[in-house]
Design a protein around this motif. Structure first.
Motif, PDB file in Angstrom:
ATOM      1  N   MET A 148       0.850  -1.175   0.000  1.00  0.00           N
ATOM      2  CA  MET A 148       0.000   0.000   0.000  1.00  0.00           C
ATOM      3  C   MET A 148       0.895   1.237   0.000  1.00  0.00           C
ATOM      4  O   MET A 148       1.824   1.348   0.795  1.00  0.00           O
ATOM      5  CB  MET A 148      -0.886  -0.028   1.260  1.00  0.00           C
ATOM      6  N   THR A 149       0.585   2.152  -0.889  1.00  0.00           N
ATOM      7  CA  THR A 149       1.396   3.357  -0.999  1.00  0.00           C
ATOM      8  C   THR A 149       0.969   4.380   0.056  1.00  0.00           C
ATOM      9  O   THR A 149      -0.102   4.268   0.656  1.00  0.00           O
ATOM     10  CB  THR A 149       1.248   3.987  -2.394  1.00  0.00           C
ATOM     11  N   SER A 150       1.791   5.379   0.263  1.00  0.00           N
ATOM     12  CA  SER A 150       1.471   6.419   1.243  1.00  0.00           C
ATOM     13  C   SER A 150       0.257   7.229   0.801  1.00  0.00           C
ATOM     14  O   SER A 150      -0.525   7.694   1.633  1.00  0.00           O
ATOM     15  CB  SER A 150       2.667   7.330   1.472  1.00  0.00           C
ATOM     16  N   LYS A 151       0.078   7.369  -0.507  1.00  0.00           N
ATOM     17  CA  LYS A 151      -1.090   8.090  -1.020  1.00  0.00           C
ATOM     18  C   LYS A 151      -2.380   7.326  -0.705  1.00  0.00           C
ATOM     19  O   LYS A 151      -3.385   7.916  -0.289  1.00  0.00           O
ATOM     20  CB  LYS A 151      -0.943   8.273  -2.532  1.00  0.00           C
ATOM     21  N   GLN A 152      -2.353   6.014  -0.882  1.00  0.00           N
ATOM     22  CA  GLN A 152      -3.516   5.192  -0.571  1.00  0.00           C
ATOM     23  C   GLN A 152      -3.798   5.197   0.931  1.00  0.00           C
ATOM     24  O   GLN A 152      -4.943   5.283   1.364  1.00  0.00           O
ATOM     25  CB  GLN A 152      -3.287   3.764  -1.064  1.00  0.00           C
ATOM     26  N   ARG A 153      -2.730   5.095   1.717  1.00  0.00           N
ATOM     27  CA  ARG A 153      -2.877   5.117   3.178  1.00  0.00           C
ATOM     28  C   ARG A 153      -3.476   6.448   3.634  1.00  0.00           C
ATOM     29  O   ARG A 153      -4.363   6.493   4.481  1.00  0.00           O
ATOM     30  CB  ARG A 153      -1.517   4.881   3.821  1.00  0.00           C
ATOM     31  N   SER A 154      -3.023   7.534   3.056  1.00  0.00           N
ATOM     32  CA  SER A 154      -3.537   8.856   3.393  1.00  0.00           C
ATOM     33  C   SER A 154      -5.022   8.972   3.039  1.00  0.00           C
ATOM     34  O   SER A 154      -5.809   9.542   3.799  1.00  0.00           O
ATOM     35  CB  SER A 154      -2.724   9.915   2.660  1.00  0.00           C
ATOM     36  N   TYR A 155      -5.404   8.434   1.902  1.00  0.00           N
ATOM     37  CA  TYR A 155      -6.802   8.453   1.477  1.00  0.00           C
ATOM     38  C   TYR A 155      -7.679   7.691   2.476  1.00  0.00           C
ATOM     39  O   TYR A 155      -8.747   8.157   2.872  1.00  0.00           O
ATOM     40  CB  TYR A 155      -6.914   7.838   0.077  1.00  0.00           C
ATOM     41  N   LEU A 156      -7.206   6.519   2.909  1.00  0.00           N
ATOM     42  CA  LEU A 156      -7.965   5.707   3.871  1.00  0.00           C
ATOM     43  C   LEU A 156      -8.051   6.388   5.236  1.00  0.00           C
ATOM     44  O   LEU A 156      -9.076   6.306   5.914  1.00  0.00           O
ATOM     45  CB  LEU A 156      -7.344   4.316   4.002  1.00  0.00           C
ATOM     46  N   LYS A 157      -6.984   7.063   5.645  1.00  0.00           N
ATOM     47  CA  LYS A 157      -7.016   7.809   6.907  1.00  0.00           C
ATOM     48  C   LYS A 157      -8.084   8.889   6.867  1.00  0.00           C
ATOM     49  O   LYS A 157      -8.797   9.109   7.845  1.00  0.00           O
ATOM     50  CB  LYS A 157      -5.653   8.460   7.190  1.00  0.00           C
ATOM     51  N   GLY A 158      -8.200   9.559   5.740  1.00  0.00           N
ATOM     52  CA  GLY A 158      -9.218  10.591   5.582  1.00  0.00           C
ATOM     53  C   GLY A 158     -10.625  10.024   5.669  1.00  0.00           C
ATOM     54  O   GLY A 158     -11.514  10.628   6.276  1.00  0.00           O
ATOM     55  N   LEU A 159     -10.835   8.864   5.069  1.00  0.00           N
ATOM     56  CA  LEU A 159     -12.150   8.218   5.157  1.00  0.00           C
ATOM     57  C   LEU A 159     -12.455   7.769   6.582  1.00  0.00           C
ATOM     58  O   LEU A 159     -13.597   7.837   7.044  1.00  0.00           O
ATOM     59  CB  LEU A 159     -12.212   7.006   4.222  1.00  0.00           C
ATOM     60  N   ALA A 160     -11.430   7.296   7.284  1.00  0.00           N
ATOM     61  CA  ALA A 160     -11.624   6.740   8.626  1.00  0.00           C
ATOM     62  C   ALA A 160     -11.908   7.816   9.668  1.00  0.00           C
ATOM     63  O   ALA A 160     -12.454   7.508  10.737  1.00  0.00           O
ATOM     64  CB  ALA A 160     -10.402   5.939   9.035  1.00  0.00           C
ATOM     65  N   MET A 161     -11.577   9.063   9.370  1.00  0.00           N
ATOM     66  CA  MET A 161     -11.814  10.125  10.354  1.00  0.00           C
ATOM     67  C   MET A 161     -13.297  10.273  10.677  1.00  0.00           C
ATOM     68  O   MET A 161     -13.653  10.666  11.779  1.00  0.00           O
ATOM     69  CB  MET A 161     -11.266  11.458   9.841  1.00  0.00           C
ATOM     70  N   ASN A 162     -14.163   9.948   9.738  1.00  0.00           N
ATOM     71  CA  ASN A 162     -15.592  10.168   9.910  1.00  0.00           C
ATOM     72  C   ASN A 162     -16.353   8.952  10.420  1.00  0.00           C
ATOM     73  O   ASN A 162     -17.566   9.027  10.581  1.00  0.00           O
ATOM     74  CB  ASN A 162     -16.210  10.619   8.578  1.00  0.00           C
ATOM     75  N   ILE A 163     -15.673   7.820  10.641  1.00  0.00           N
ATOM     76  CA  ILE A 163     -16.391   6.641  11.110  1.00  0.00           C
ATOM     77  C   ILE A 163     -16.153   6.428  12.599  1.00  0.00           C
ATOM     78  O   ILE A 163     -15.123   6.830  13.155  1.00  0.00           O
ATOM     79  CB  ILE A 163     -16.002   5.375  10.314  1.00  0.00           C
TER      80      ILE A 163
END
Length: 99
Positions: A1-16
């Motif tokens: 998993m790239t850092s860009k993908q990880r960053s995207y998932l972190k952003g999604l996880a902030m709201n759950i």
């Protein structure tokens, strides 16, 4: 998993909200199975490790990742974010950015 993908998932996880809480019994087979089922249904989940759990959050995240064949996106204190794409491609809701 790239850092860009990880960053995207972190952003999604902030709201759950956290789906599971791991307490003093730590990782039981039942908890592992429930997390596995939740990953199949949601793909991205957040888990909280309670203060009465004697194990470290990072070690629990690593073991959960291995047992559920998921990716540990982030561990902050007592919060763990896990990701695993759904096995059925028609049920996938999260599309990761291209590398």
């Amino acid at each position: 998993m790239t850092s860009k993908q990880r960053s995207y998932l972190k952003g999604l996880a902030m709201n759950i909200d956290p789906v599971f809480q791991i307490g003093k019994s730590s990782l039981t087979p039942e908890v592992t199975q429930a997390v596995d089922e939740a990953l199949e249904a949601r793909e991205l989940i957040k888990v909280t490790v309670l203060k009465n759990c004697l194990d470290d959050g990072r070690s629990i995240a690593q073991v959960l990742g291995e047992r559920t064949h998921s990716e540990v996106v982030q561990v902050i204190g007592r919060k763990i974010i896990l990701y695993r794409p759904a096995k059925d491609e028609t049920k996938r809701r999260i599309v990761l950015p291209v590398k």
